[in-house]
Design a protein around this motif. Structure first.
Motif, PDB file in Angstrom:
ATOM      1  N   ILE A 101       0.802  -1.169  -0.028  1.00 53.04           N
ATOM      2  CA  ILE A 101       0.040  -0.242  -0.046  1.00 53.04           C
ATOM      3  C   ILE A 101       0.844   1.250  -0.032  1.00 53.04           C
ATOM      4  O   ILE A 101       0.636   2.400  -0.612  1.00 53.04           O
ATOM      5  CB  ILE A 101      -0.879   0.100   1.170  1.00 53.04           C
ATOM      6  CG1 ILE A 101      -2.125  -1.061   0.991  1.00 53.04           C
ATOM      7  CG2 ILE A 101      -1.701   1.305   1.294  1.00 53.04           C
ATOM      8  CD1 ILE A 101      -2.768  -0.891  -0.274  1.00 53.04           C
ATOM      9  N   ALA A 102       1.862   1.305   0.563  1.00 51.86           N
ATOM     10  CA  ALA A 102       2.870   2.257   0.679  1.00 51.86           C
ATOM     11  C   ALA A 102       3.510   2.813  -0.713  1.00 51.86           C
ATOM     12  O   ALA A 102       3.579   3.785  -1.277  1.00 51.86           O
ATOM     13  CB  ALA A 102       4.081   2.055   1.936  1.00 51.86           C
ATOM     14  N   ALA A 105       0.782   4.009  -2.753  1.00 52.60           N
ATOM     15  CA  ALA A 105       0.674   5.473  -2.436  1.00 52.60           C
ATOM     16  C   ALA A 105       1.701   6.501  -3.271  1.00 52.60           C
ATOM     17  O   ALA A 105       1.406   7.470  -3.634  1.00 52.60           O
ATOM     18  CB  ALA A 105       0.651   5.687  -1.071  1.00 52.60           C
ATOM     19  N   LEU A 190      -9.207   4.958   3.898  1.00 55.51           N
ATOM     20  CA  LEU A 190      -8.056   4.306   3.299  1.00 55.51           C
ATOM     21  C   LEU A 190      -7.704   4.797   1.987  1.00 55.51           C
ATOM     22  O   LEU A 190      -6.830   5.083   1.347  1.00 55.51           O
ATOM     23  CB  LEU A 190      -8.039   2.907   3.416  1.00 55.51           C
ATOM     24  CG  LEU A 190      -6.937   2.060   2.814  1.00 55.51           C
ATOM     25  CD1 LEU A 190      -5.655   2.460   3.516  1.00 55.51           C
ATOM     26  CD2 LEU A 190      -6.995   0.666   2.715  1.00 55.51           C
ATOM     27  N   VAL A 193      -6.479   8.407   1.738  1.00 56.40           N
ATOM     28  CA  VAL A 193      -5.021   8.463   2.273  1.00 56.40           C
ATOM     29  C   VAL A 193      -4.075   8.195   1.035  1.00 56.40           C
ATOM     30  O   VAL A 193      -2.929   8.556   0.721  1.00 56.40           O
ATOM     31  CB  VAL A 193      -4.897   7.767   3.498  1.00 56.40           C
ATOM     32  CG1 VAL A 193      -3.475   7.868   3.875  1.00 56.40           C
ATOM     33  CG2 VAL A 193      -5.914   8.718   4.733  1.00 56.40           C
ATOM     34  N   VAL A 194      -4.446   6.868   0.432  1.00 53.25           N
ATOM     35  CA  VAL A 194      -3.541   6.426  -0.544  1.00 53.25           C
ATOM     36  C   VAL A 194      -3.458   7.090  -1.799  1.00 53.25           C
ATOM     37  O   VAL A 194      -2.301   7.452  -2.452  1.00 53.25           O
ATOM     38  CB  VAL A 194      -3.993   4.743  -0.744  1.00 53.25           C
ATOM     39  CG1 VAL A 194      -2.968   4.474  -1.988  1.00 53.25           C
ATOM     40  CG2 VAL A 194      -4.160   3.754   0.096  1.00 53.25           C
ATOM     41  N   SER A 196      -3.832  10.088  -1.769  1.00 54.54           N
ATOM     42  CA  SER A 196      -2.985  11.402  -1.341  1.00 54.54           C
ATOM     43  C   SER A 196      -1.433  11.215  -1.735  1.00 54.54           C
ATOM     44  O   SER A 196      -1.049  12.545  -1.869  1.00 54.54           O
ATOM     45  CB  SER A 196      -3.389  12.046  -0.003  1.00 54.54           C
ATOM     46  OG  SER A 196      -2.362  11.120   0.889  1.00 54.54           O
ATOM     47  N   ASP A 198       0.687  10.224   0.423  1.00 57.89           N
ATOM     48  CA  ASP A 198       1.585  10.087   1.611  1.00 57.89           C
ATOM     49  C   ASP A 198       1.580   8.535   1.910  1.00 57.89           C
ATOM     50  O   ASP A 198       0.682   8.009   2.406  1.00 57.89           O
ATOM     51  CB  ASP A 198       0.704  10.828   2.686  1.00 57.89           C
ATOM     52  CG  ASP A 198       1.563  10.955   3.922  1.00 57.89           C
ATOM     53  OD1 ASP A 198       2.344  10.107   4.226  1.00 57.89           O
ATOM     54  OD2 ASP A 198       1.119  11.916   4.788  1.00 57.89           O
ATOM     55  N   ALA A 199       2.978   8.000   1.402  1.00 53.92           N
ATOM     56  CA  ALA A 199       3.305   6.631   1.734  1.00 53.92           C
ATOM     57  C   ALA A 199       3.359   6.366   3.118  1.00 53.92           C
ATOM     58  O   ALA A 199       2.660   4.950   3.578  1.00 53.92           O
ATOM     59  CB  ALA A 199       4.442   6.300   1.093  1.00 53.92           C
ATOM     60  N   ALA A 202      -0.406   6.057   4.550  1.00 56.38           N
ATOM     61  CA  ALA A 202      -1.145   4.975   3.979  1.00 56.38           C
ATOM     62  C   ALA A 202      -0.618   3.831   4.511  1.00 56.38           C
ATOM     63  O   ALA A 202      -1.647   3.065   5.085  1.00 56.38           O
ATOM     64  CB  ALA A 202      -0.892   5.096   2.433  1.00 56.38           C
ATOM     65  N   MET A 206      -3.163   1.206   6.895  1.00 57.60           N
ATOM     66  CA  MET A 206      -3.373   0.146   6.420  1.00 57.60           C
ATOM     67  C   MET A 206      -3.262  -0.961   7.613  1.00 57.60           C
ATOM     68  O   MET A 206      -3.997  -1.886   7.828  1.00 57.60           O
ATOM     69  CB  MET A 206      -2.774  -0.291   5.150  1.00 57.60           C
ATOM     70  CG  MET A 206      -2.788  -1.852   4.352  1.00 57.60           C
ATOM     71  SD  MET A 206      -4.505  -1.841   3.817  1.00 57.60           S
ATOM     72  CE  MET A 206      -4.959  -3.430   4.100  1.00 57.60           C
TER      73      MET A 206
END
Length: 223
Positions: A101-102, A105, A190, A193-194, A196, A198-199, A202, A206
């Motif tokens: 997920i990071a 993002a 979620l 944020v992803v 956006s 911003d790893a 995010a 998560m």
């Protein structure tokens, strides 16, 4: 004796075996089908309004996945998961999904990520209607499509298998208490944020989301 189940009427459609398997898998994950209860193919077929053959074949598919056990001349019994099993599943999912997920993002354009908003909204809608099987189906579609943006099909397949081995018995409690919709809205947060970029945020969200899921598995609130 089988418990009453909230299963959809599939009607006559193509690839009934796969559709039955998907519906049964969702019912298992949602906790509609419980450990210790034996389910017969003819009884399930009647619920689905299809013949017993594709149901029996679908159940054998679930046997291969370790979700149910075939009981000779009786039917199929849902396998049980220990607390350790659940802890280990969530640990593996954290190791896989949080960095994925990071990465998404940090590397995927926000507008592409936000295309998944319809799935997140479907999770909320199912929660508000108390449709647990549809909730599980939408939840899986959302998470797997989001993870697919990382570009690793093996990662998605591994997470799909881990999800299929887990249960969410606690969502029935949340639904009855009117709290499932609040939990469902985490998916919209979620996604935002992803998108956006911003790893770090995010990854943190998560990780928190997965720990909330573990709390649902335990059928107890997660702090």
């Amino acid at each position: 004796m089988s418990e009453p189940l909230n299963l959809p009427d599939l009607g006559v459609r193509e690839n009934i075996r796969q559709k039955v398997a998907n519906a049964l898998r969702a019912a298992l994950i949602a906790g509609e089908m419980r450990p210790g209860v034996i389910y017969s193919a003819p009884a399930l077929a009647e619920k689905f309004n299809v013949s017993a053959t594709p149901v029996r074949e679908a159940m054998l598919d679930l046997v291969k996945e370790g979700l149910v056990i075939a009981m000779r001349n009786k039917g199929f019994r849902v396998t049980e998961l220990s607390e350790r099993d659940l802890d280990e599943i969530i640990e593996i999912r954290e190791l896989i999904e949080v960095p994925a997920i990071a990465k998404i993002a940090a590397t995927v354009p926000g507008d592409r990520i936000l295309r998944l908003k319809a799935w997140a909204e479907a999770i909320v809608a199912a929660a508000e209607e108390g449709d647990l099987v549809r909730y599980v189906e939408a939840d899986e579609a959302f998470h797997l499509n989001l993870l697919a943006l990382a570009g690793n099909a093996h990662l998605v397949g591994t997470v799909r298998e881990l999800r299929h081995r887990s249960r969410l018995y606690g969502i029935s409690r949340l639904a009855k208490g009117g709290k499932l919709a609040d939990s469902a809205r985490e998916h919209l947060d979620l996604l935002d944020v992803v998108a956006s970029g911003d790893a770090e945020a995010a990854a943190s969200l998560m990780r928190r989301h997965l720990r909330h899921v573990r709390g649902i598995w335990a059928d107890s609130p997660e702090s």
